[in-house]
Enzyme design. Structure first.
Site, PDB file in Angstrom:
ATOM      1  N   ARG A  15       0.772  -1.236   0.018  1.00 27.89           N
ATOM      2  CA  ARG A  15      -0.021   0.216  -0.075  1.00 27.89           C
ATOM      3  C   ARG A  15       0.846   0.951   0.043  1.00 27.89           C
ATOM      4  O   ARG A  15       0.626   2.286  -0.419  1.00 27.89           O
ATOM      5  CB  ARG A  15      -0.811  -0.386   1.391  1.00 27.89           C
ATOM      6  CG  ARG A  15      -1.861  -0.697   1.258  1.00 27.89           C
ATOM      7  CD  ARG A  15      -2.540  -1.782   2.360  1.00 27.89           C
ATOM      8  NE  ARG A  15      -1.521  -2.433   3.221  1.00 27.89           N
ATOM      9  CZ  ARG A  15      -1.741  -3.581   2.531  1.00 27.89           C
ATOM     10  NH1 ARG A  15      -2.623  -4.653   1.963  1.00 27.89           N
ATOM     11  NH2 ARG A  15      -0.544  -4.612   2.462  1.00 27.89           N
ATOM     12  N   THR A  16       2.055   1.117   0.829  1.00 25.64           N
ATOM     13  CA  THR A  16       2.706   2.331   1.224  1.00 25.64           C
ATOM     14  C   THR A  16       3.392   3.021  -0.242  1.00 25.64           C
ATOM     15  O   THR A  16       3.229   3.965  -0.671  1.00 25.64           O
ATOM     16  CB  THR A  16       3.641   2.890   2.546  1.00 25.64           C
ATOM     17  OG1 THR A  16       2.902   2.097   3.440  1.00 25.64           O
ATOM     18  CG2 THR A  16       4.244   3.707   2.537  1.00 25.64           C
TER      19      THR A  16
ATOM     20  N   LYS B 229      25.610  -5.637  -1.659  1.00 24.07           N
ATOM     21  CA  LYS B 229      26.673  -5.418  -1.691  1.00 24.07           C
ATOM     22  C   LYS B 229      28.023  -4.895  -1.134  1.00 24.07           C
ATOM     23  O   LYS B 229      28.893  -4.969  -0.701  1.00 24.07           O
ATOM     24  CB  LYS B 229      27.198  -4.483  -2.942  1.00 24.07           C
ATOM     25  CG  LYS B 229      26.991  -5.410  -4.564  1.00 24.07           C
ATOM     26  CD  LYS B 229      27.774  -4.435  -5.950  1.00 24.07           C
ATOM     27  CE  LYS B 229      26.001  -4.639  -6.989  1.00 24.07           C
ATOM     28  NZ  LYS B 229      26.437  -3.600  -7.459  1.00 24.07           N
TER      29      LYS B 229
ATOM     30  N   ARG C 152      11.344   3.683   4.133  1.00 20.00           N
ATOM     31  CA  ARG C 152      10.710   2.882   4.879  1.00 20.00           C
ATOM     32  C   ARG C 152      12.218   2.279   5.282  1.00 20.00           C
ATOM     33  O   ARG C 152      12.487   1.250   4.597  1.00 20.00           O
ATOM     34  CB  ARG C 152       9.903   1.722   4.317  1.00 20.00           C
ATOM     35  CG  ARG C 152       9.582   0.925   4.796  1.00 20.00           C
ATOM     36  CD  ARG C 152       7.973   0.306   4.672  1.00 20.00           C
ATOM     37  NE  ARG C 152       6.441   0.824   5.195  1.00 20.00           N
ATOM     38  CZ  ARG C 152       5.718  -0.068   5.041  1.00 20.00           C
ATOM     39  NH1 ARG C 152       5.769  -0.905   4.661  1.00 20.00           N
ATOM     40  NH2 ARG C 152       4.980   0.905   5.041  1.00 20.00           N
TER      41      ARG C 152
ATOM     42  N   HIS D  15       4.921   5.309  11.405  1.00 21.26           N
ATOM     43  CA  HIS D  15       4.175   5.482   9.617  1.00 21.26           C
ATOM     44  C   HIS D  15       3.602   6.762  10.143  1.00 21.26           C
ATOM     45  O   HIS D  15       1.936   6.270   9.573  1.00 21.26           O
ATOM     46  CB  HIS D  15       3.366   4.419  10.166  1.00 21.26           C
ATOM     47  CG  HIS D  15       3.345   3.428   8.456  1.00 21.26           C
ATOM     48  ND1 HIS D  15       3.505   5.156   7.801  1.00 21.26           N
ATOM     49  CD2 HIS D  15       3.252   2.873   8.340  1.00 21.26           C
ATOM     50  CE1 HIS D  15       3.225   3.844   6.560  1.00 21.26           C
ATOM     51  NE2 HIS D  15       2.878   2.627   6.745  1.00 21.26           N
TER      52      HIS D  15
HETATM   53  N1   CP Z   1      -0.119  -0.120   5.918  1.00 18.72           N
HETATM   54  C1   CP Z   1       0.986   0.332   5.227  1.00 18.72           C
HETATM   55  O1   CP Z   1       2.206   0.702   6.367  1.00 18.72           O
HETATM   56  O2   CP Z   1       0.700  -1.460   4.494  1.00 18.72           O
HETATM   57  P1   CP Z   1       2.230  -1.781   3.077  1.00 18.72           P
HETATM   58  O3   CP Z   1       3.130  -2.150   3.892  1.00 18.72           O
HETATM   59  O4   CP Z   1       1.531  -2.513   2.780  1.00 18.72           O
HETATM   60  O5   CP Z   1       3.171  -0.549   3.408  1.00 18.72           O
END
Ligand code: CP
Length: 309
Positions: free
Chosen positions: A59-60, A87, A109, A137
């Site tokens: 999603r993100t 590497k 992320r 998040h």
């Molecule tokens: N909600 C969320 O962060 O989903 P993803 O890990 O798929 O990005």
């Protein structure tokens, strides 16, 4: 004309109530773009965004990429497994090399809490935290706030319960900060081994019994069991977790009739939530995903100097 005074988005803790309102209002204006035949405006033409994902994401990552493209920014996606990290290149060296190509924004992320702040010390580009370890998040919390406001018309005064693995959930942390700032009445629930001691200091109540915790709530937010972040078994097994802490139709009857059910995804179906609730009439889980694009468009636009007008 409101201005957003931030170059980076590390977490909900840095945002004031007016910052949050500005992001939600901007997202509301931008949401309509995704419903057009031609889903593109020239707002960020000439800007470059690097999506840098060291952990898996559906999603993100997709919504950041779509959001950037809908604003006409150029996007590049990099994952740990396809970068020179395999590497042995460090995060800092990787960041310095990306900076040498002069991007405007880096969406990161990472499994380590604080990685976005570390990156920001090394690069001139703005940084957006797309999830750092068990810390925050923020764009998930913003899209959750947006969805609640869209469905309920307000956030202040709503009764919200967040159930599940509170200890390991960056979503829970960001949502708790965002919801309490916006005046919601927040309860957390789940196995005692998954509720951090002292969580009440964040302005929430703890109710372990899930049916009791759901009673009279406007919003029920379920969390994924983060098996990948647990160093030891915190509950006997998935079947026991589903039986004692999972959300099913019977438990949901305790909430208000017009309750909305949320989950950040990915869902462990049959563990923290049953199929009939996840796909049922009270579920807004896919609305959260839709709204993620608008909220991420708003965040990128505002970080790059845009204003509500
Ligand atoms: N909600 C969320 O962060 O989903 P993803 O890990 O798929 O990005």
């Amino acid at each position: 004309m409101s201005k957003f005074g931030h170059k980076d988005l590390f977490g909900m803790g840095q945002l004031s109530v007016s910052d949050i309102k500005l992001i939600l209002d901007t997202a509301e204006s931008l949401k309509e773009i995704s419903t057009r035949d031609i889903k593109k405006v020239p707002t960020l033409r000439g800007k470059s965004v690097v999506n840098f994902f060291y952990e898996p994401s559906t999603r993100t990552r997709t919504s950041f990429e779509m959001a950037a493209k809908r604003l006409s920014a150029d996007t590049v996606s990099l994952s740990a497994s396809t970068s020179s990290m395999v590497k042995g290149e460090t995060l800092i060296d990787t960041a310095r090399n990306i900076q040498a190509m002069n991007p405007d924004l880096i969406v990161l992320r990472h499994s380590s809490s604080g990685a976005p702040q570390l990156l920001a010390r090394e690069v001139k580009a703005g940084i957006i935290n797309a999830g750092d370890g068990i810390n925050e998040h923020p764009t998930q919390a913003l899209l959750d706030l947006f969805t609640i406001r869209e469905k309920k018309g307000k956030i202040e005064g709503l009764k919200v319960v967040i159930t599940g693995d509170i200890s390991h959930s960056r979503v829970a942390r960001s949502d708790i900060i965002g919801l309490t700032k916006m005046g919601a009445d927040v309860t957390v629930s789940g196995p005692p081994t998954m509720i951090p001691p002292g969580i009440e200091d964040f302005g929430v109540q703890v109710v372990h019994d899930p049916a009791e915790a759901v009673k009279g709530k406007d919003v029920v937010m379920m969390l994924r069991i983060q098996l990948e972040r647990q160093s030891k078994a915190l509950f006997p097994g998935l079947r026991e977790y589903a039986a004692f802490f999972g959300l099913n139709r019977e438990v949901l009857k305790q909430a208000k009739k017009d309750v909305i059910v949320m989950h950040p995804g990915p869902i462990n179906r049959g563990v923290e939530i049953t199929d009939d609730v996840a796909d049922g009439p009270n579920s807004v889980i896919l609305d959260q995903v839709t709204n993620g694009v608008a909220v991420r468009m708003a965040v990128m636009y505002l970080l790059m100097g845009g204003s509500k007008e």
